[in-house]
Write a protein that holds these residues in place. Structure first.
Motif: not given
Length: 421
Positions: A280-286
């Motif tokens: 994932a690109a960042d925590v939001a995407a995770a």
């Protein structure tokens, strides 16, 4: 459990129909997992601990009933408080759920110290770990909404990853794997593999460490891949002996096929989470990755394993002798292969993001309707058992003859054996 599942169905209709659409899947999913599956695990952990330890639990049935009712009240408070925006009510509900889980840990711990069957006793540590995960995951769930309310979106995403992995991989996953160590050969009506209990006990630390490591992925996303890899190693210590058993006795009933499919969903979703969160690109995407997997875990793992257990345990609980058990099993296993295949294919369509919304909705509804035969089968089995006990439903002399099965007594009631874990 059945009341919670009916509530889940009603909430799902409310979400699809419009009045609760703003909540999306949160309400029905938490009614299913926290309410229904939480109630099931509360009962199962106590029941299987009694069987494994050969020692009554602290407080007996009275304490189990109290834990069950308190947990349900806490779950209701969490749902109502969160949905209505009543922070104090939600916090009170979380506190009640955590307290009920803590009492369960203490009761199992005391029971373990008094165990009369030390060979199987270590398996109860799966339930201790699962109840601890329930307490931790419930607290983390409250903190997610607290952070969202304060506008701390990054912190909410970090806590969300920890909350969902702790509840799904830890609370539900560890319970399922620990229980199947004993329940799987019992459902197949065969002996347990000699190494099964020892391997499961050795694999538990990997399950716990894997869950905890994956839960920290919000702080460092590669931890998800590492944690899932460790978790799968722990899962294999249960799955490999179960596979050997299945090669010896083929799973043909609804209960056994559903249990096998549920474990398949657990492994697939764990792999999806580990890969998706790591990349994932960042925590939001995770967080989106976890969001996509939670429905598959809720329906494919949690709901399906409960349906499997209910299908197997209903004939056992109704009693009435070998003939009654065969009749109840025939009811619960009607169209078993078709039902399991249909439910899982429809669920797969329901969680497949590339498909149109209308197709996914149709798949979810079809999967739910297929699984709904389990409570219908329970009602039919109960009615048949009641009829057999009436004057008009007396069994014939051939049916009422004493059986030669050593697990069934001369009075027709099933006797417990060492293999009936």
């Amino acid at each position: 459990m059945l009341a919670w599942f009916l509530a889940t169905a009603a909430l799902a209709v409310g979400v699809i129909g419009g009045p609760l659409a703003a909540w999306g899947t949160w309400l029905p999913l938490h009614a299913l997992l926290l309410g229904g599956v939480g109630s099931a695990i509360t009962v199962w952990s106590a029941h299987f601990a009694d069987t494994l330890l050969h020692r009554p639990a602290l407080g007996g049935a009275a304490l189990l009933d109290a834990r069950l009712y308190v947990h349900s009240l806490g779950a209701i408070a969490v749902l109502v408080g969160t949905a209505a925006g009543r922070t104090a009510v939600a916090l009170a509900g979380v506190s009640v759920v955590v307290a009920a889980a803590a009492v369960g840990v203490v009761a199992l711990g005391v029971q373990y110290r008094r165990a009369l069957a030390p060979a199987m006793a270590p398996l109860t540590f799966h339930y201790l770990a699962a109840l601890t995960a329930l307490a931790a995951g419930s607290a983390l769930g409250y903190l997610v909404h607290w952070a969202d309310g304060r506008g701390e979106l990054h912190l909410a995403d970090v806590l969300y990853l920890a909350h969902t992995t702790t509840m799904l991989l830890g609370f539900v996953g560890i319970t399922v794997l620990g229980t199947l160590t004993v329940l799987w050969p019992t459902m197949l009506r065969t002996r347990m593999e000699p190494t099964a209990a020892r391997l499961a006990s050795r694999g538990l630390p990997a399950l716990v460490v894997g869950t905890a490591t994956t839960g920290c992925a919000g702080l460092w996303r590669p931890a998800a891949g590492m944690g899932v890899a460790v978790y799968l190693v722990g899962a294999l210590t249960v799955i490999l002996p179960a596979t050997v058993t299945a090669r010896r006795v083929r799973p043909t009933s609804f209960a056994t096929m559903s249990a096998a499919a549920a474990v398949g969903w657990l492994l697939a979703c764990a792999g999806f989470i580990g890969t998706g969160v790591t990349l994932a690109a960042d925590v939001a995407a995770a967080r989106d990755v976890i969001h996509d997997a939670r429905l598959a875990l809720g329906g494919g793992l949690a709901l399906q394993i409960v349906a499997a257990a209910l299908s197997y345990l209903t004939p056992v609980m109704l009693g009435g002798g070998a003939a009654a058990a065969r009749a109840a099993n025939a009811l619960m296993d009607r169209g078993a292969a078709w039902r399991v295949t249909t439910a899982n294919l429809c669920l797969l369509a329901a969680v497949a993001e590339p498909l149109p919304w209308s197709v996914r909705l149709a798949g979810g509804v079809a999967a739910g309707l297929t699984v709904a035969y389990v409570p219908v089968g329970i009602v039919l089995s109960v009615r048949r058992a009641a009829y057999r006990r009436t004057e008009g439903g007396r069994v014939s002399g051939a049916e009422s003859r004493p059986t030669k099965n050593p697990a069934v007594g001369l009075d027709g009631n099933r006797r417990s054996t060492q293999e009936d874990a």
